[in-house]
Every structure is written in C-alpha cells, then in structure tokens.
Design a protein around this motif. Structure first.
Motif, short mmCIF file in Angstrom:
data_model
loop_
_atom_site.label_atom_id
_atom_site.label_comp_id
_atom_site.label_asym_id
_atom_site.label_seq_id
_atom_site.Cartn_x
_atom_site.Cartn_y
_atom_site.Cartn_z
N GLU A 65 33.08 43.75 41.75
CA GLU A 65 33.26 45.19 41.66
C GLU A 65 32.18 45.89 42.48
OE1 GLU A 65 35.03 46.50 37.69
OE2 GLU A 65 33.62 44.94 37.14
N HIS A 91 37.55 43.86 46.34
CA HIS A 91 37.52 44.05 44.89
C HIS A 91 38.92 43.84 44.32
CE1 HIS A 91 39.06 47.91 46.26
NE2 HIS A 91 39.62 47.99 45.09
N THR A 130 44.49 40.87 43.67
CA THR A 130 45.78 40.50 44.27
C THR A 130 45.58 39.99 45.69
OG1 THR A 130 46.65 42.38 43.07
CG2 THR A 130 48.11 41.33 44.64
N PHE A 165 43.81 36.57 45.69
CA PHE A 165 44.71 35.48 45.27
C PHE A 165 45.69 35.14 46.38
CE2 PHE A 165 44.48 36.13 40.39
CZ PHE A 165 43.24 35.54 40.41
N LYS A 166 46.15 36.17 47.05
CA LYS A 166 47.22 36.00 48.01
C LYS A 166 46.73 35.37 49.31
CE LYS A 166 50.31 39.34 50.07
NZ LYS A 166 50.75 40.72 49.85
N ARG A 173 42.87 30.84 39.77
CA ARG A 173 44.02 31.60 39.32
C ARG A 173 44.60 31.00 38.05
NH1 ARG A 173 48.42 32.30 43.92
NH2 ARG A 173 49.86 32.00 42.20
N SER A 200 37.59 38.53 32.55
CA SER A 200 37.80 39.96 32.31
C SER A 200 38.44 40.62 33.54
CB SER A 200 36.48 40.65 31.95
OG SER A 200 35.72 40.89 33.10
N LEU A 201 38.06 40.15 34.74
CA LEU A 201 38.71 40.66 35.95
C LEU A 201 40.20 40.33 35.91
CD1 LEU A 201 36.66 39.82 39.17
CD2 LEU A 201 37.24 42.06 38.28
N TYR A 202 40.46 39.10 35.53
CA TYR A 202 41.83 38.62 35.48
C TYR A 202 42.64 39.42 34.46
CZ TYR A 202 45.15 34.85 36.48
OH TYR A 202 46.22 34.14 36.92
N ALA A 203 41.98 39.68 33.31
CA ALA A 203 42.68 40.40 32.25
C ALA A 203 42.97 41.84 32.65
CB ALA A 203 41.84 40.38 30.98
N SER A 204 42.15 42.39 33.54
CA SER A 204 42.38 43.79 33.90
C SER A 204 43.40 43.93 35.04
CB SER A 204 41.07 44.46 34.29
OG SER A 204 40.44 43.74 35.30
N LEU A 205 43.85 42.80 35.56
CA LEU A 205 44.90 42.85 36.57
C LEU A 205 46.21 43.23 35.89
CD1 LEU A 205 45.57 42.21 39.57
CD2 LEU A 205 46.19 39.93 38.82
N LEU A 206 46.78 44.35 36.32
CA LEU A 206 48.00 44.83 35.66
C LEU A 206 49.18 43.97 36.10
CD1 LEU A 206 47.29 48.58 36.36
CD2 LEU A 206 46.99 47.39 34.20
N LEU A 222 52.94 42.69 37.09
CA LEU A 222 54.23 43.13 37.63
C LEU A 222 55.30 42.47 36.78
CD1 LEU A 222 53.90 42.89 41.52
CD2 LEU A 222 54.31 44.95 40.17
N ASP A 267 58.25 40.19 35.47
CA ASP A 267 58.59 38.82 35.83
C ASP A 267 59.89 38.79 36.61
OD1 ASP A 267 58.40 36.07 35.81
OD2 ASP A 267 57.52 36.13 33.79
#
Lengths: 281, 257, 276
Positions: C43, C213, C216, C219-220, C243, C253-259, C261, C263
């Motif tokens: 961040e 930051h 997505t 990861f991509k 991942r 916590s970063l992962y959890a805050s990823l909103l 999309l 399925d």
C-alpha cells in the motif's frame, strides 16, 4: 483552547515572528507614548539653538530652525506609521470583500471587477500613487487616498486568486449541497483558508506603504511644512546634508528600521500561520 | 414514482467539449445503480448534474419530482436535504481549519427544524449530535475535537459519509468514494455504505472506474464511455455475450484468471 | 537458476535530519532474473517506490542506504560513482513511472525527442533512429506518422504515456521498473502498455520489476511476487502459490480486501450474498 504555555512554546518555535513582534511592540509603544517621553515641543522654533549637535537636552541635536530632532522624529513616526496602517486597513476593507465576492460568485460580476482591476494594474503602483496625489493636491490625506486607490486592487486580485483555487475544493462543494448560504460558505470555509496569506501580505505592505508615504512627502506631494513626517524631515535636512548630516541620517534610519521591522513581521506571520510555506514542517 | 428520471440529457462545456450526450437513467426507490466510467467519460459531470452543482443543457431531468432548477427556496431546501453526495478526494473533503465535530454537524445546522429519527434520544447539543453521527459511521468520539489532518484518508471519508447521511437523504450520489483510499480501507467503506443504504432505505448512484467496486455495490450497472451510455445490464448478465465490447474489455482487464 | 540480473541483499534505507535517524525500509532481499517479471506489491507508504529509487540511484538528498548491496549484472551498484550509475540509466535500467507528463518537453515534437533519446544512447544514424522510433510507435498501436510529428500537448494523456513507453523501450534496457504504470491510465491504455511491456520482455529477455498496489494486476501479470508492508518484505514466492495460499497476515488482509467479481460458472443470483 491553546494554553499560554503552548502559545509560548510556539513563539519560541518561530523566532522571526517573536523578534519582529517584540520590535513592533516597542516601536508602537514609543510612538504612542511619544508626546509623554519627549521634553520638547516639535514645533517650537528657537533660532539661537539651530543645528546643534547631540547633547543631554537634545539627544539627536536640533534642526535648521532649532527644533528638537528626536521629538520631531517621534511625532513624525506617529504620522507615518499611523497613516501607513490606516491606508492598509482601508485598502483591505475595500479589496478583500471585492476579491471574495468576485472570486466566489464569478460570472459577469467577476468580469466587471476584473476589467477595472486590469485597467488600473497596468500602471506601476508607485507611479500611480504619485499621479493621484499630484492631481488631488499635496496633503497627507490625499496621499492616503492615493495609496488606498492603488492598494485595494492588489488585495482584490490576490484574494480572488486564492478564492478561485479554493472554491472547487470538495469541502466547499459539500457545503454547497448541504444548503449552506453563500455568506456562510465565504465566512466559514473560504475566509479561514485565505486569511494567513492576507495578513502576511498586509504586514509586508505596511513597510512598503510607509516607504511610499515618506517618498511622496520627500518629493513634496505629501506632508507640508512644518509637519514632521519622516519623508518631509529628510527633505528639510537635504540642504544641510554637508554641514549637518544627522538631519538626514536619523530620519533615514527611522524609516529603514521601521520598514525592516514590518517586513520581518510579515515573514514571521506567514511562517506562523502556514508552516509549510515558511519552510518548517 | 422513480427517484431519478433522466431522458436524453446533454451537457456541453466551453469550447464545445461534450461531457454528456443524450444520457438517460432511471433509478427507483431503494435501488443502488452503478455507473462505470473512466476519466473523461463524463461521470463527474453526471454526479454534479444529479446533485444540482451543474445545469443540463438539453433533455429532461427529474429528481425527486424536482427539475433541479432550484429557484424556489422551499423546493431547494427539500432537494438539498434529500440529495446528498459522497466525494472522491478524501484529502479535501473536509475543511482543514474546522474541527471534525463542526464539519459533521454543518448540514444539520442548515436545517434548523429538521430532527431526523436517529436523533430521537439525543439531547439538542451540537457535540452530542456530532457524537451520534460519528458513531453511525464507526468513528470513535475521541476524534470529535480533532482536525482533518489528524485523520487517515479512510477516517476522513467516514466523516464525509456521516455528513452526507446526517439529513436522512433519499438519494446518495457516490462519486469514486474509495479511489483515493488504500485497498484494505476500500472494502470497509463500501461495506459501510451498503449497511447505511439498507438501514436508511436510500437509493444510491454509485459512480466509479473500478468495476469490482461497482459489482460489489450494485445490481444494475451502466457503462459510460465518452459521455455516452454504451451498455446497461443486470449483474447476472455480466458475462453474457450481448455485452458491449468495451464492457468486455473492462471485465477482462479486472480479472486475473 | 543462474546468477540473477538484479539481486538486492539485506537493503536498509534511512532518512536523517539534524537530530535523528528514521528507518524507512530494512532487510530487503529481492531477486529479478533475466526474462522474469516480478511484482512488488504494497500500500502507499510501504516503501516500494523507495526501493525502486534505490535501485536506480535516484534517492532524494535526505535519504540514504545504510546497509546492504544491490548487485546488477554481478556488480554492486552501491559502490559505484554517481557518474557510473547515471550511465546505467537508459540502456541498462529504465523506469516507467505513473507520472508521464514530465517525460516530454512540451515545445519540441515527440518524434524529434524520441530520435534524440535513441541517438544519445547509441551510434545510430538519424534515419535508423527514426526507423526504430516508427517501429516502436506502431508496436504501441499508435498512428506513428501523426504521433512522430506532433507536440505533446496535441495528444491525449494515454497517447503521451504510450509514446513515452515506446521511447524507453526503443533503448532495449535489460532491466525495467514499472512504477504504478496503470494507475494514471484508463483501462484500455493500461492494458495496451502492459501487454506491450510483456511482449518486449519476451522478445529481449529483459527483467521487469512491477511495482503496484493493485492485487489484480499483480496476480495477472507477474511470475513471482514480493509483498511489502511498513518497509519490510513480509512474504515472497511464486504468484500462483501466493494466490492459492497466502501465509502472512498482511497478505491475507490484502487478499481479503480484494472485491470479488461474479463467478463465471454459477448462474444463480444467490451467490451474491453479502457478508455484512
């Protein structure tokens, strides 16, 4: 609320402000209490006593008409500094509201004011002040009028610029959409953002205006004899510079010290009110 | 009656910059509609039109039955009370020279006769009201006397939200409410908005460039590109083949599978 | 694995004023191999941009490296002189940053600036440099003739950014830092730039350090990932592994805050149950 201790601590943090404030207060006390301090009448002519050097009774000596120089400088200071302060105050009273309203409301009103301002601002302010004072005739009142006419424009313009930068900020928009009146937005949201700059600018301008008043009197469009305005004192002493230089040196020093004092005050105020601009974090 | 009814609304700025072209939108009571748009798509203009900070040039616009001309004082007060906005930039959303409690009660100050239901058990003191408002957005009362510079971006945005909902509005316009915040804070703010929407039965127009945020918040989504609506769909149809190519690109860019 | 292109060992950076020292980042270990794209995620204020500046030798005055080494092509750049390090920039190391507005002088045509940049780093003729510039611009999906003959202010932000990337890539640096490249761009332009960087990487086998930051994007795009928080690297590993199984609390916590999309497989709307 800020305690006295904290206020003291902040003053130590800002030495420029502390020193200049101290000097300004001393200066203003001397000028206010001037008539009580001095032993001589600044207008009392005494031809037997002319062009005396410094002595116990006349600590800065006497002028070509035997008047006590120290009393004359103190009396003159009341005029010069007092008129400088009045001129700035009047210019602020006219310029700041116009800048605020013009900048915030914008549109045709703004265009109208700014055309006037643009029209006047093309002339260097000092030259313009001489011209206005010249047209109105030589007197101290006319000098003040001339300075106010020249200076309000500067304030209107600067304030307008500050307002334009602030008014698109989100807290202003937020105030607008929660039904705050224009008056409230200006008073509560715009005014506090611009006041540090305005105060700092005004403090520096007091010094400049004192210089203008003195200069105009020196060249004869301001204070008329026997008024002991500082510029007029310089002019009086001009003819005796080679035989009795102190007639020019002391008024000159008085002007210099005062202008320096107000310039320092301006810088100090700026640093205190907006630490980021003063280079402190 | 729909809360928002826009038909063929256009807005052109100086030098012929068309910010919005023939844009139509209807929002029902209690609905949360998402608008996806990138910078320059006209989304900020849309937000400003909806809260009456900008005027339309053409088309019909009706919000809460008002045409948003805001000439009539009574109509204006009604509109201002019921249409509120959450802004984008958390750093400038609060007046830096005002303590938090003064900022947060400002809207209520302007509506002297309004006493929203959530204040039923609160004494009529500004500080007490501010305390209740901060509490509603999950901020501790220790921040009442603080100044905006003492708060983090997320906390400032919470205060901004508290201001916006303090008048119990029927419609909340959110213009990129989380784009200036760190990712970990973003979700908390969105959850807060969701919770407040359900509690207060507000309609929300949620405007953002972030497709994930819009999908998280809304059931129905509109895609805005260069001032035009290019796509409109319900969340269930997000992967449908009928989606506009631009929508597909946006979705593809936001996924990492 | 052979010797990596870039290897940072136990790097620490401090800031000093008259009275005190403050540790900004410490104990950073990071490797980038040739042809590899590595993510550095964190961040704002986590120290990721500072790490990039340390690699390039562009740290501000009041900030300095207090410990560790930065090996680039088997040389410790921290022991090199300012001039030596400066000469690395361009052909060896390059940065593509989020603020592209300063990349071109406003009153000289883009083409001329590109050509001069290419020629100052090589011994090509004007004609050859122009050819390379044209190639690069067309790779970036830009109308090469028009961009080449335009002033920066005549183009959109996205076009200027892509032209800037094209200029940097024309020098074929062996190591590229991408600092929040997509933040200032719209999605379509951001994708184009990242796809292009990927293409160049595969072609020239350069190493890329991608600072972002945006989980997505990381990861991509990346092969491996470093997660940075409060001046330290808290987790590292292959992107796929992080991942699937983030271990450190901060990464989680970063992962959890990823909103999320929706399925792609499931079709019911029941899946959008919101956890309030």
């Amino acid at each position: 609320m800020e305690s006295i201790y904290q206020a003291k601590h902040r003053l130590i943090q800002y030495p420029t402000l502390t020193i200049s404030l101290f000097l300004t207060v001393i200066l203003l006390i001397m000028l206010t209490l001037g008539p009580i301090i001095v032993a001589h009448d600044p207008f009392q002519i005494n031809m037997t006593n002319r062009l005396q050097s410094a002595s116990m009774s006349h600590i800065l000596g006497t002028d070509q008409l035997g008047r006590d120089l120290f009393s004359r400088i103190l009396y003159g200071g009341r005029l010069t500094v007092g008129l400088g302060l009045i001129a700035i105050l009047l210019a602020l009273l006219i310029g700041v509201p116009i800048g605020l309203i013009s900048g915030y409301i914008g549109g045709k009103l703004d265009a109208f004011f700014m055309r006037i301002v643009d029209g006047i601002i093309v002339f260097p302010d000092f030259i313009l002040a001489i011209a206005i004072a010249g047209i109105l005739g030589p007197s101290l009142t006319n000098i003040v009028i001339a300075i106010v006419l020249v200076k309000w424009i500067v304030y209107a313009r600067v304030v307008r610029g500050l307002v334009m930068a602030e008014k698109e900020k989100e807290f202003i928009l937020a105030a607008k959409i929660s039904n705050s009146s224009i008056g409230k937005i200006i008073r509560r949201h715009l005014w506090p953002q611009i006041i540090p700059d305005v105060v700092a600018m005004a403090a520096i301008d007091v010094g400049k205006v004192i210089l203008i008043i003195s200069t105009l009197s020196y060249i004869g469009v301001g204070a008329q004899p026997p008024i002991p305005e500082w510029g007029a004192l310089l002019n009086d002493g001009r003819g005796y510079f080679q035989v009795h230089a102190s007639l020019m040196i002391y008024p000159g020093l008085a002007i210099m010290a005062t202008v320096l004092c107000f310039n320092l005050l301006g810088d100090g105020v700026k640093e205190y009110m907006d630490p980021r601009k003063g280079g402190k974090s | 009656m729909n809360i928002i009814e826009l038909t063929d609304v256009s807005k052109t700025y100086e030098r012929n910059v068309k910010a919005l072209k023939q844009f139509s939108l209807s929002v029902q009571e209690g609905e949360c509609v998402g608008v996806i748009g990138e910078s320059g798509s006209g989304k900020s203009t849309l937000a400003k039109l909806l809260v009456g900070l900008e005027r339309k040039d053409q088309g019909n616009l009706s919000i809460l039955g008002s045409t948003v001309s805001l000439q009539n004082k009574k109509e204006k007060a009604y509109f201002r009370q019921h249409v509120q906005m959450v802004f984008q930039d958390a750093t400038s959303v609060l007046n830096p020279k005002l303590p938090i409690w003064k900022s947060v009660i400002e809207p209520l100050e302007n509506f002297k006769n309004l006493k929203p239901r959530y204040l039923d058990n609160t004494p009529d003191s500004a500080l007490e009201i501010a305390k209740v408002l901060l509490n509603m957005v999950g901020l501790d009362q220790q921040y009442l006397q603080a100044f905006p510079d003492d708060l983090s971006g997320g906390q400032k945005q919470r205060v901004g939200i508290a201001r916006a909902i303090s008048l119990s509005p029927k419609l909340l316009i959110c213009d990129e409410p989380t784009s200036s915040l760190d990712v970990t804070v973003q979700k908390q703010i969105l959850l807060l908005l969701k919770e407040l929407q359900q509690k207060n039965q507000m309609s929300i127009v949620f405007i953002s460039h972030d497709i994930r945020a819009v999908v998280f918040m809304c059931e129905r989504i509109i895609v805005l590109k260069d001032g035009e609506k290019v796509d409109e769909f319900l969340i269930d149809d997000i992967y449908s083949n009928e989606r506009h190519p631009y929508t597909k690109t946006l979705i593809k860019a936001a996924s990492y599978e | 694995m052979s010797v990596p292109l870039l290897e940072i060992h136990n790097l620490a950076i401090i800031t000093t004023n008259q009275t005190s020292e403050l540790s900004l980042i410490k104990g950073i270990n990071l490797k980038v191999a040739r042809g590899e794209i590595v993510g550095l995620i964190g961040e704002s204020g986590s120290g990721k941009s500072l790490t990039a500046k340390a690699i390039l030798g562009l740290l501000p005055e009041c900030v300095k490296v207090s410990e560790g080494s930065i090996m680039f092509k088997e040389t410790n750049v921290l022991t090199q002189s300012k001039k030596q390090r400066y000469s690395l920039l361009g052909r060896q190391m390059a940065i593509i940053s989020q603020d592209y507005r300063g990349s071109f002088t406003p009153y000289i045509k883009i083409g001329k600036q590109m050509m001069e940049t290419i020629r100052s780093h090589s011994s090509l003729s004007k004609k050859e440099a122009k050819q390379i510039a044209f190639d690069m611009l067309s790779h970036m999906d830009l109308p090469e003739e028009r961009i080449y003959n335009s002033y920066p202010f005549q183009l959109s932000g996205g076009q200027v950014q892509r032209a800037a990337v094209a200029t940097i890539m024309a020098l074929q640096p062996s190591f590229i830092i991408c600092d929040e490249v997509t933040t200032a761009l719209d999605v379509i332009n951001g994708e184009k730039v990242m796809n292009y960087i990927d293409m160049i990487r595969k072609k020239t086998n350069c190493g890329v350090l991608m600072i972002t930051h945006d989980l997505t994007q990381a990861f991509k795009r990346t092969d491996r990932l470093y997660v940075m928080s409060q001046g330290e690297i808290v987790e590292e590993g292959p992107t796929k592994k992080i991942r699937r199984l983030p271990t450190h609390a901060y990464t989680k916590s970063l992962y959890a805050s990823l909103l999320p999309l929706p399925d792609k497989q499931k079709e019911t709307s029941a899946r959008r149950v919101v956890d309030l």
